[in-house]
Design a protein around this motif. Structure first.
Motif, PDB file in Angstrom:
ATOM      1  N   LYS A  85       0.837  -1.195   0.000  1.00  0.00           N
ATOM      2  CA  LYS A  85       0.000   0.000   0.000  1.00  0.00           C
ATOM      3  C   LYS A  85       0.876   1.250   0.000  1.00  0.00           C
ATOM      4  O   LYS A  85       0.618   2.197  -0.757  1.00  0.00           O
ATOM      5  N   ASN A  86       1.903   1.256   0.830  1.00  0.00           N
ATOM      6  CA  ASN A  86       2.806   2.405   0.871  1.00  0.00           C
ATOM      7  C   ASN A  86       3.544   2.568  -0.453  1.00  0.00           C
ATOM      8  O   ASN A  86       3.731   3.689  -0.925  1.00  0.00           O
ATOM      9  N   LEU A  87       3.980   1.469  -1.050  1.00  0.00           N
ATOM     10  CA  LEU A  87       4.663   1.526  -2.339  1.00  0.00           C
ATOM     11  C   LEU A  87       3.740   2.073  -3.416  1.00  0.00           C
ATOM     12  O   LEU A  87       4.133   2.924  -4.212  1.00  0.00           O
ATOM     13  N   ARG A  88       2.512   1.596  -3.429  1.00  0.00           N
ATOM     14  CA  ARG A  88       1.534   2.066  -4.415  1.00  0.00           C
ATOM     15  C   ARG A  88       1.257   3.559  -4.239  1.00  0.00           C
ATOM     16  O   ARG A  88       1.197   4.308  -5.216  1.00  0.00           O
ATOM     17  N   GLU A  89       1.114   3.995  -2.990  1.00  0.00           N
ATOM     18  CA  GLU A  89       0.889   5.420  -2.735  1.00  0.00           C
ATOM     19  C   GLU A  89       2.098   6.255  -3.137  1.00  0.00           C
ATOM     20  O   GLU A  89       1.945   7.347  -3.682  1.00  0.00           O
ATOM     21  N   TYR A  90       3.306   5.749  -2.896  1.00  0.00           N
ATOM     22  CA  TYR A  90       4.515   6.479  -3.274  1.00  0.00           C
ATOM     23  C   TYR A  90       4.631   6.588  -4.790  1.00  0.00           C
ATOM     24  O   TYR A  90       4.969   7.649  -5.316  1.00  0.00           O
ATOM     25  N   LEU A  91       4.342   5.487  -5.501  1.00  0.00           N
ATOM     26  CA  LEU A  91       4.392   5.535  -6.962  1.00  0.00           C
ATOM     27  C   LEU A  91       3.327   6.468  -7.525  1.00  0.00           C
ATOM     28  O   LEU A  91       3.578   7.186  -8.499  1.00  0.00           O
ATOM     29  N   ALA A  92       2.153   6.481  -6.907  1.00  0.00           N
ATOM     30  CA  ALA A  92       1.106   7.417  -7.344  1.00  0.00           C
ATOM     31  C   ALA A  92       1.546   8.852  -7.106  1.00  0.00           C
ATOM     32  O   ALA A  92       1.301   9.732  -7.944  1.00  0.00           O
ATOM     33  N   TRP A  93       2.218   9.106  -5.985  1.00  0.00           N
ATOM     34  CA  TRP A  93       2.732  10.443  -5.704  1.00  0.00           C
ATOM     35  C   TRP A  93       3.799  10.836  -6.722  1.00  0.00           C
ATOM     36  O   TRP A  93       3.816  11.980  -7.203  1.00  0.00           O
ATOM     37  N   LEU A  94       4.701   9.912  -7.072  1.00  0.00           N
ATOM     38  CA  LEU A  94       5.716  10.198  -8.083  1.00  0.00           C
ATOM     39  C   LEU A  94       5.084  10.517  -9.433  1.00  0.00           C
ATOM     40  O   LEU A  94       5.519  11.432 -10.136  1.00  0.00           O
ATOM     41  N   TYR A  95       4.069   9.758  -9.812  1.00  0.00           N
ATOM     42  CA  TYR A  95       3.378  10.011 -11.080  1.00  0.00           C
ATOM     43  C   TYR A  95       2.700  11.380 -11.058  1.00  0.00           C
ATOM     44  O   TYR A  95       2.733  12.123 -12.041  1.00  0.00           O
ATOM     45  N   TYR A  96       2.108  11.728  -9.932  1.00  0.00           N
ATOM     46  CA  TYR A  96       1.481  13.042  -9.796  1.00  0.00           C
ATOM     47  C   TYR A  96       2.526  14.148  -9.923  1.00  0.00           C
ATOM     48  O   TYR A  96       2.288  15.171 -10.586  1.00  0.00           O
ATOM     49  N   GLN A  97       3.690  13.965  -9.332  1.00  0.00           N
ATOM     50  CA  GLN A  97       4.764  14.943  -9.455  1.00  0.00           C
ATOM     51  C   GLN A  97       5.217  15.064 -10.912  1.00  0.00           C
ATOM     52  O   GLN A  97       5.484  16.159 -11.395  1.00  0.00           O
ATOM     53  N   TYR A  98       5.297  13.933 -11.600  1.00  0.00           N
ATOM     54  CA  TYR A  98       5.651  13.932 -13.025  1.00  0.00           C
ATOM     55  C   TYR A  98       4.635  14.741 -13.824  1.00  0.00           C
ATOM     56  O   TYR A  98       4.998  15.541 -14.689  1.00  0.00           O
ATOM     57  N   LEU A  99       3.354  14.540 -13.546  1.00  0.00           N
ATOM     58  CA  LEU A  99       2.314  15.293 -14.247  1.00  0.00           C
ATOM     59  C   LEU A  99       2.432  16.788 -13.987  1.00  0.00           C
ATOM     60  O   LEU A  99       2.296  17.611 -14.899  1.00  0.00           O
ATOM     61  N   LEU A 100       2.715  17.144 -12.748  1.00  0.00           N
ATOM     62  CA  LEU A 100       2.812  18.565 -12.411  1.00  0.00           C
ATOM     63  C   LEU A 100       4.055  19.210 -13.007  1.00  0.00           C
ATOM     64  O   LEU A 100       3.991  20.330 -13.527  1.00  0.00           O
ATOM     65  N   ILE A 101       5.191  18.534 -12.927  1.00  0.00           N
ATOM     66  CA  ILE A 101       6.441  19.113 -13.412  1.00  0.00           C
ATOM     67  C   ILE A 101       6.406  19.307 -14.925  1.00  0.00           C
ATOM     68  O   ILE A 101       6.844  20.332 -15.442  1.00  0.00           O
ATOM     69  N   THR A 102       5.914  18.303 -15.642  1.00  0.00           N
ATOM     70  CA  THR A 102       5.880  18.409 -17.101  1.00  0.00           C
ATOM     71  C   THR A 102       4.695  19.245 -17.599  1.00  0.00           C
ATOM     72  O   THR A 102       4.703  19.684 -18.744  1.00  0.00           O
ATOM     73  N   GLY A 103       3.709  19.449 -16.763  1.00  0.00           N
ATOM     74  CA  GLY A 103       2.550  20.246 -17.160  1.00  0.00           C
ATOM     75  C   GLY A 103       1.556  19.489 -18.013  1.00  0.00           C
ATOM     76  O   GLY A 103       0.682  20.100 -18.632  1.00  0.00           O
ATOM     77  N   ILE A 104       1.649  18.179 -18.062  1.00  0.00           N
ATOM     78  CA  ILE A 104       0.736  17.417 -18.916  1.00  0.00           C
ATOM     79  C   ILE A 104      -0.562  17.057 -18.214  1.00  0.00           C
ATOM     80  O   ILE A 104      -1.422  16.412 -18.812  1.00  0.00           O
ATOM     81  N   TYR A 105      -0.728  17.497 -16.973  1.00  0.00           N
ATOM     82  CA  TYR A 105      -1.989  17.232 -16.281  1.00  0.00           C
ATOM     83  C   TYR A 105      -3.143  17.966 -16.946  1.00  0.00           C
ATOM     84  O   TYR A 105      -4.302  17.611 -16.734  1.00  0.00           O
ATOM     85  N   VAL A 106      -2.850  18.986 -17.754  1.00  0.00           N
ATOM     86  CA  VAL A 106      -3.910  19.748 -18.407  1.00  0.00           C
ATOM     87  C   VAL A 106      -4.282  19.165 -19.770  1.00  0.00           C
ATOM     88  O   VAL A 106      -5.224  19.645 -20.399  1.00  0.00           O
ATOM     89  N   LEU A 107      -3.553  18.172 -20.219  1.00  0.00           N
ATOM     90  CA  LEU A 107      -3.817  17.598 -21.536  1.00  0.00           C
ATOM     91  C   LEU A 107      -4.918  16.545 -21.461  1.00  0.00           C
ATOM     92  O   LEU A 107      -5.201  15.972 -20.401  1.00  0.00           O
ATOM     93  N   GLU A 108      -5.489  16.268 -22.609  1.00  0.00           N
ATOM     94  CA  GLU A 108      -6.468  15.188 -22.699  1.00  0.00           C
ATOM     95  C   GLU A 108      -5.733  13.859 -22.717  1.00  0.00           C
ATOM     96  O   GLU A 108      -4.528  13.810 -22.999  1.00  0.00           O
ATOM     97  N   PRO A 109      -6.427  12.758 -22.428  1.00  0.00           N
ATOM     98  CA  PRO A 109      -5.746  11.459 -22.350  1.00  0.00           C
ATOM     99  C   PRO A 109      -4.987  11.076 -23.620  1.00  0.00           C
ATOM    100  O   PRO A 109      -3.873  10.545 -23.542  1.00  0.00           O
ATOM    101  N   TRP A 110      -5.530  11.335 -24.789  1.00  0.00           N
ATOM    102  CA  TRP A 110      -4.827  10.965 -26.018  1.00  0.00           C
ATOM    103  C   TRP A 110      -3.588  11.832 -26.210  1.00  0.00           C
ATOM    104  O   TRP A 110      -2.583  11.370 -26.747  1.00  0.00           O
TER     105      TRP A 110
END
Length: 88
Positions: A12-37
């Motif tokens: 559970k902790n590993l999954r939460e940490y990986l989700a946090w890393l992915y969220y950081q990746y989305l924020l840093i690259t700015g792709i959180y505003v893009l559509e899925p495709w």
């Protein structure tokens, strides 16, 4: 019983940490505003470029390091390969 609970907590902790890393990746690259495709195209191009850099480094860096070592050993007085043949 205790080991299964501990394993669940670790995963559970590993999954939460990986989700946090992915969220950081989305924020840093700015792709959180893009559509899925658009995200998938961006990620495909990014990971393809990273894979090409890693492959190129794996193939060509050792060759350049060897050539640089040969060059600098010749410049700083190292032994060079003799081109003379041995005579009996």
């Amino acid at each position: 019983m205790k080991t299964t609970v501990a394993c669940r907590m670790i995963f559970k902790n590993l999954r939460e940490y990986l989700a946090w890393l992915y969220y950081q990746y989305l924020l840093i690259t700015g792709i959180y505003v893009l559509e899925p495709w658009e995200k998938s195209i961006f990620n495909s191009i990014l990971f393809s470029a990273i894979a090409m850099v890693i492959y190129t480094s794996y193939v060509f860096v050792p060759i350049h390091v060897r050539l640089a070592l040969e060059f600098f050993s010749g410049v700083f007085g190292g032994q060079t390969k003799s081109t003379m043949t041995l005579m009996n």
